[in-house]
Enzyme design. Structure first.
Site, short mmCIF file in Angstrom:
data_model
loop_
_atom_site.label_atom_id
_atom_site.label_comp_id
_atom_site.label_asym_id
_atom_site.label_seq_id
_atom_site.Cartn_x
_atom_site.Cartn_y
_atom_site.Cartn_z
CG PHE A 169 45.81 46.51 41.04
CD1 PHE A 169 45.77 46.77 42.41
CD2 PHE A 169 45.52 45.24 40.59
CE1 PHE A 169 45.43 45.77 43.31
CE2 PHE A 169 45.18 44.24 41.50
CZ PHE A 169 45.14 44.50 42.85
N GLY A 170 48.78 47.19 41.99
CA GLY A 170 49.31 47.50 43.32
C GLY A 170 49.03 46.35 44.27
CB ILE A 217 44.28 39.77 51.22
CG1 ILE A 217 43.74 41.13 50.76
CG2 ILE A 217 44.18 39.64 52.72
CD1 ILE A 217 42.27 41.36 51.11
N GLY A 218 46.46 40.33 48.55
CA GLY A 218 46.51 40.22 47.09
C GLY A 218 47.49 41.21 46.50
CE LYS A 257 42.54 47.85 42.94
NZ LYS A 257 41.38 47.72 42.01
CB VAL A 311 44.33 44.09 47.87
CG1 VAL A 311 43.04 44.22 48.68
CG2 VAL A 311 44.11 44.60 46.47
CG ASP A 349 38.20 43.21 33.05
OD1 ASP A 349 38.26 42.24 32.27
OD2 ASP A 349 39.08 43.46 33.89
N GLY A 365 48.88 42.68 42.40
CA GLY A 365 48.75 42.64 40.95
C GLY A 365 49.46 43.81 40.32
#
EC number: 2.7.11.1
Length: 1316
Positions: free
Chosen positions: A15-16, A10-11, A33, A18, A125, A13
């Protein structure tokens, strides 16, 4: 992973990835995640672990809950709640939200942040992408990758985290920040939800920083006043004034809507951010923020951006010369020719490099900030349209820099104005130092082109060729920008030398003023203004300061200053007012020049300001004349024609610049004492002008005090002149209009541009007048209550301190003002805990806090005899804050308990106190204040003093340190107040020894003083800084410490033994002085030393007593002193020394009259003297050697003392006579019937110790055969047997005196068998 089913991604970025998942054997949907370990540094993995640890402990309905976390071989997996969507997506789809929905989201965000901040966690953030949508319309805060849980010792942070669009001003400036940075981000998010775009939005990181720091928020008419007020509070640029906890919860926009989750806090959690800090912690926070503040003025964000720009430019340079260069930024494509440098066509690579530098500033590098999201391209046109419809377009030039037009450098004129304009935009300085100007300066082709253009066009103008002047104007503006924005002194000064700066602009200025043909040109005014701007920017460069001198830059600076003063003098002498703007700009340039001179050495300042009174007198005369020339009316009389606003403002420009220039000439800048003497010359001249009866200057200046523009500058001029001229103070004290203007200003009846600073100067000026006159000028007697109101109600610290200064002076003149203790304690706490902003040197060389301390001392004296109130003061926060603030002013070195990331902190390199905060006079007032409190609440204060590591004890010890006393002796008024400070500290440190205190408390105090070697400090301060009369108290304290603590005694002895002759000389002077108390203390100290330490440590005492010529003058003086106490302690010292010193025994024999002085003590009227003398003679007689025969004279006196009423004297006399027996003095002893007297004492004295001494003496004397025979003939054995028998009849053997043993031994010795 065996617990979960992975359903779909579903996502994704940086970072990795999801994935949506489901927990096995349940219907629970989760988000998984997956964060790869490969390629991540140790620091990144630690940060990841920190995020997990933070999330693990969070339980709040508006915060994503972490359900689980685990590791595989290649990844870290975090399992959290599954959200239905992102708030970011709603913005993408709908653009903006209705205010009621924004209000609901605001309440939930505030609730989540309240929970985090109550646990001392910063999110760091906050942005729409990190706000998820939950079921039922709620929101959840996520992504704690940048979150930071702060320890109790950490008040502020400095590491740059977050996304630039939502960063607070303190973050982008790299200043220390706290939880209020999160609140700024919330304001940005809510603004974006309501308006459709963030409050500060641009595609250039450089423009974004400028907008955040400088631009006001633009408010559309569609939002309600309540919502606008809420956002205004959150988007306040000053974090200290920003809407924060707990006031935030009570704002009408969210009041009653916020869910507060309370749970037990750990004992070590510290003060939550949701509570106001106690004032003492606020002081520590301010100090920590000051220490963590960046030393330079470059932003880390912009340094990174510039680094990326340079790297991109270098990559472009390495590509093929003829290839086109594409830079995709989501909006446009820029070719290498987008921003060409004029005339740089030598090689395509060079053109490519500079084009890349200019184009890179338009490239959006959002992926390098925060979590890596790019701007929302799909919303770009919508955002632009929204801004155009809602607000006027503020920056057309910014749009021009994003142009997609392609320019061909081969077909364009080399020196086109457009090209220079692009360079001008690149070199414009932002609010922080940018790298683009530095990059330009590093390029030799750019420098060569700028220099050739400037020299070529400039020299043509000087030769009368006026063509092409229009090309010079953008070059001048580029120069101004470069000089203002580049901090590399070496590079910049080299550039200036090559470009002919500042000689060429100054020559052009002079020629332009003299050339009638140039003056007829339409661009004449613009040319003058731009030339002055270049000169002004040159004067402000750091290479003009002596501390950062580059080559011969200081000499060039002085020559340029002289040339500019020549031009300014001629300009001011002209009567033509056609170029008022040029006149104003020149005066402002002069003010900048004065600031640059003030930052230089005494020699530079002296030469500059002296020239204003001699060779450049035309400048000073022109300024004074300009102040007296009638200008356009500032206030239009009723019925007169109204003056247009632009004309009114123009008419005020020149008088304002004149008053500003005069203030710059004579105002002493805070913290720069090197220029004060030089400026005093100018102030003296102005003061003399103001005191002349025929001068029009004083009426003009006084009338200007009510003008909203001139007031502040003219007040500074008056203050500087009154500071050094008592005559002017007397004249102003009798000038009704001047006093009325000052009083109205204090009362707030005059509207001025800078009311706070103007009122501060007025308060200080009134304080100075009262101090100089030692009387109250007319009307000031009614001012007490109004100044008191300023003191207790103002939130501006500088105003509070200025009001306190005036109240102190009014109080000394008998003016009464009603200040309730609760009010002045609160006002003092506020003034001491808030950050200090010193804008003006207070009167009579005072520090910023001096007036407050003097006022507090006065107020405390008024409540003498009210112990309850004194107890309230000591128990309140103001007492703690006071010492914390004082320690900060002293710049006490202290360890830093925590570090922010990789930032290493160190203590200040210089320990010189900040005299601008507190002067020697202020220190004396503070210590007097402490003495008054200690006197009335001793036990309560001792608890503060005895706390290990307390600020109070640390401060007092530091005030006695050699380093501080050296700085104090060099400070203004330092030599005068140094004895006051030292003696006050000594009095405070004497309290634990003067009171009946707990033993453990005293041990703690002694340990603190021992650790800081206060004994050594006291000895040195007496030796080097105090007169003999002033040394009495320190010597007394030193003695008490050494007598109480053996380690302190050793410190004293080691210091005397290893130091220079100065200490021995000082101690010798003390022994020969007429100060009996100090002599007695020193003798007690020396006696204790001789009694406790080994003979190897006592040589300095022998040296002290013998004197420099070894005549034993000091010892003779002491033994014959008129004061009994001195004689007692001198004989006692001598007695202890004679136990070890053969040299002293020899002196008694060889030094004429010395032994007689010793023996005179045996017949002294004072029993204490007789006791000490008999002790000394007894030790002299022990193993007397060659001295023995001389001691025969002591036998009669000692025999007489056997009958003294004092048992101690009888005991000493018996012991002494016993010591004389083995020295061959049997005949003298028999002559005085010593054996008989001793036998009588042994048998009949009522004191057991005297009996014991007599028996021991008899045992020694019986060794002489003649005395043995006498004792036998006296029946000593029988008498002693009866004595022994009586002692044996005592019921308890433990109660039998020690004399029994001696008695038996003596009986045995007297038996005939033993004697034979």
């Amino acid at each position: 992973m065996e617990k979960y089913h992975v359903l779909e991604m579903i996502g994704e970025g940086s970072f990795g990835r999801v994935y949506k998942g489901r927990k096995k054997y349940s219907a629970q949907v989760v988000a998984l995640k997956f964060i790869p370990k490969l390629g991540r540094s140790e620091k990144e993995l630690r940060n990841l672990q920190r995020e997990i640890e933070i999330m693990r402990g969070l339980w709040h309905p508006n915060i994503v809950h972490m359900l689980d976390s685990f590791e595989t071989d290649k990844e870290v997996v975090v399992v959290t709640d599954y959200a239905e969507g992102e708030l970011f997506q709603i913005l993408e789809d709908d653009g903006k939200l209705p205010e009621d929905q924004v209000q609901a989201i605001a309440a939930q965000l505030v609730s989540a942040l309240y929970y985090l901040h109550s646990h001392r966690i910063l999110h760091r953030d906050m942005k729409p992408q990190n706000i998820l949508l939950a079921k039922g319309g709620g929101i959840k805060l996520c992504d704690f990758g940048f979150a930071r849980a702060m320890s109790t010792n950490t008040m502020v942070l400095t590491s740059i985290k977050g996304t630039p669009l939502y960063m607070s001003p303190e973050l982008v400036e790299e200043r220390p920040y706290d939880h209020t940075a999160d609140l700024w981000s919330v304001g940005c998010i809510l603004y974006e939800l309501a308006v459709g775009t963030p409050p500060f939005y641009t595609t250039s990181i450089f423009q974004l920083v400028s907008l955040i720091l400088k631009d006001p928020v633009r408010w559309p008419s569609t939002i309600s006043s309540c919502f606008k007020n809420f956002l205004q509070g959150l988007l306040t640029k000053d974090p200290r004034q920003r809407l924060s906890w707990p006031d935030l919860l009570h704002h009408p926009f969210i009041a009653g809507r916020v869910t507060i989750i309370t749970e037990p806090a750990g004992s070590d959690l510290g003060t939550p951010f949701t509570s106001r800090l106690p004032p003492e912690l606020q002081v520590l926070k301010d100090e920590q923020a000051h220490r963590l503040a960046p030393k330079g003025n470059q932003s880390r964000i912009l340094r990174q951006a510039c680094k990326l720009m340079a790297e991109e430019a270098k990559q472009k340079e390495d590509q093929n010369a003829g290839s086109a260069l594409e830079q995709e930024d989501g909006l446009c494509k820029v070719t290498p020719s987008t921003a060409p440098v004029p005339g740089l066509k030598a090689t395509p690579q060079e053109s490519s490099l500079l084009a890349g530098i200019l184009a890179s500033e338009m490239k959006n590098n959002w992926e390098d900030w925060g979590a890596g999201e790019a701007p929302r391209t799909s919303r770009e046109n919508h955002i632009n349209l929204e801004c155009e419809q809602g607000f006027p377009e503020p920056r057309p030039e910014a749009m021009g820099r994003q142009s997609t037009d392609v320019v061909d450098p081969e077909n364009e004129e080399p020196d086109s104005d457009d090209e220079w304009q692009r360079l001008l935009e690149t070199s414009e300085p932002g609010p922080v130092q940018l790298k683009s100007p530095l990059t330009l300066l590093c390029n030799p082709d750019f420098c060569q082109r700028i220099q050739s253009q400037l020299r070529g066009t400039g020299e043509q103008i000087l030769k009368g060729v006026l063509d092409g002047v229009s090309h010079l104007l953008p070059v001048l503006r580029i120069l101004s920008s470069l000089l203002s924005s580049c901090n590399d002194s070496v590079l910049l000064y080299s550039f200036c030398q090559e470009a002919g700066l500042p000689e060429l602009p100054l020559s052009l200025l002079r020629y332009s003023q003299e050339s009638s043909s140039i003056q007829q040109q339409p661009w004449y005014g613009a040319l003058l203004r731009d030339l002055v701007a270049v000169v002004q920017a040159y004067f402000s460069c750091t290479f003009n300061l002596e501390r950062s001198q580059t080559g011969d830059s200081l000499q060039v600076f002085q020559e340029a200053a002289s040339l500019f003063l020549d031009l300014l003098g001629k300009l001011l002498a002209q009567s033509d007012d056609s170029e008022q703007t040029f006149r104003r700009d020149s005066l402002m340039c002069f003010a900048v020049l004065c600031e640059a001179v003030d930052g230089n050495s005494w020699a530079v300042s002296k030469a500059f300001y002296s020239s204003l009174l001699t060779t450049q007198r035309a400048v000073l005369d022109g300024l004074l004349h300009g102040l007296t020339v009638p200008q356009l009316p500032f206030h239009t009389p009723p019925g007169a024609p109204q003056v247009s606003q632009p004309l009114r403002e123009q008419s005020e420009d020149v008088p304002g610049a004149i008053s500003s220039a005069l203030a710059a000439m004579c105002t002493a800048p805070v913290g720069l004492p090197s220029c004060w003497d030089a400026k005093e010359q100018v102030s003296w001249h102005l003061a003399n002008q103001l005191t002349e009866d025929s001068s029009q200057l004083r009426p003009s200046l006084i009338s200007g005090l009510r003008h909203h523009v001139l007031c502040l500058h003219l007040l500074k001029v008056l203050y500087a002149c009154c500071y050094i001229s008592e005559r002017l103070c007397h004249i102003l004290g009798q000038e009704p209009l001047a006093l009325e203007s000052l009083l109205m200003l204090v009362q707030g009846k005059v509207k001025v541009a800078d009311w706070e600073e103007s009122t501060e100067v007025a308060l200080y000026l009134l304080s100075l007048l009262v101090f100089r006159l030692q009387d109250l000028p007319s009307g000031m007697e009614k001012l007490g209550s109004e100044v008191a109101t300023l003191f207790t109600h103002s939130h501006v610290v500088s105003l509070v301190n200025a009001a306190a200064c005036l109240l102190g002076q009014l109080g000394q003149q008998g003016v009464t003002f009603d200040l309730q203790p609760r009010e002045w304690i609160a006002a003092a706490a506020h003034a001491l805990s808030a950050p200090a902003e010193v804008r003006l040197t207070p009167p009579y060389s005072c520090g910023f806090y001096d007036g407050l301390l003097i006022l507090l001392l006065q107020l405390l004296m008024q409540v003498q005899g009210k112990p309850g109130l004194i107890r309230d003061v000591v128990g309140s926060e103001v007492w703690t804050i006071l010492w914390h603030r004082f320690s900060m002013a002293l710049r006490l070195p202290e360890e830093v308990s925590a570090q922010e990331d990789d930032l290493l902190l160190s203590s200040p390199s210089s320990l010189e106190p900040d005299w601008t905060l507190i002067s020697p006079q202020g220190m004396a007032a503070l210590l007097s204040l402490a003495m008054a409190i200690f006197t009335q609440e001793s036990q309560l204060c001792l608890s503060h003093l005895s706390q290990h590591g307390s600020v109070l004890m640390l401060t007092l010890k530091h005030l006695l340190s050699p380093s501080f006393l050296h700085h104090l002796s060099q400070a203004p008024q330092g030599p005068e107040f140094l004895p006051v400070v030292v003696l006050s500290v000594c009095k405070l440190l004497c309290f634990p020894f003067a009171l009946d205190v707990d033993a453990d408390l005293l041990v703690g105090v002694l340990a603190d003083l021992r650790a800081s070697e206060v004994v050594v400090c006291l000895l040195q301060v007496c030796c080097h800084h105090l007169s003999l009369l002033q040394a009495e108290l320190p010597i007394g304290l030193l003695t008490r410490l050494a007598l109480t603590d053996s380690a302190s005694l050793k410190q004293f002895v080691n210091t005397v033994a290893t130091s220079s002759r100065a200490i021995i000389s000082f101690l010798s002077v003390v022994l020969l002085s007429d100060q009996p108390l100090m002599i007695s203390d020193l003798l007690s100290l020396l006696t204790h030393t001789a009694r406790i330490l080994s003979p190897s440590h006592l040589s300095f005492i022998q040296e002290l007593l013998s004197g420099s010529d070894e005549s034993y003058r000091p010892l003779r003086s002491l033994l014959g002193h008129s004061e009994n106490t001195v004689r007692v302690r001198a004989y006692g010292l001598l007695g202890h020394l004679l136990q070890h010193s053969m040299a002293l025994r020899g002196a008694l024999q060889s030094q004429s009259g010395l032994l007689n002085l010793l023996l005179l003590g045996l017949g002294d009227k004072d029993p204490a003297v007789r006791r000490s003398a008999s002790f000394a003679v007894g030790n002299a007689a022990y193993q007397a050697g060659p001295l023995g025969p001389a001691l025969a004279a002591a036998v009669p006196s000692m025999t007489q003392l056997l009958g003294d009423a004092q048992d101690g004297i009888r005991r000493n006399a018996a012991s002494a006579l016993g010591n004389l027996g083995p020295e061959g003095l049997g005949k003298e002893l028999l002559k005085c019937q010593v054996p008989q007297r001793l036998l009588e004492m042994a048998c009949g004295d009522p004191q057991p110790t005297v009996k014991e001494a007599a028996l021991i003496a008899l045992r020694s004397l019986q060794q002489e055969s003649c005395i043995h025979q006498v004792l036998v003939s006296l029946g000593a054995s029988e008498k002693l047997a009866l004595l022994s028998l009586g002692n044996q009849l005592l019921p308890n053997s433990s109660n039998r005196p020690a004399s029994v043993r001696h008695c038996r031994k003596l009986i045995q010795l007297l038996r005939p068998t033993h004697s034979t």
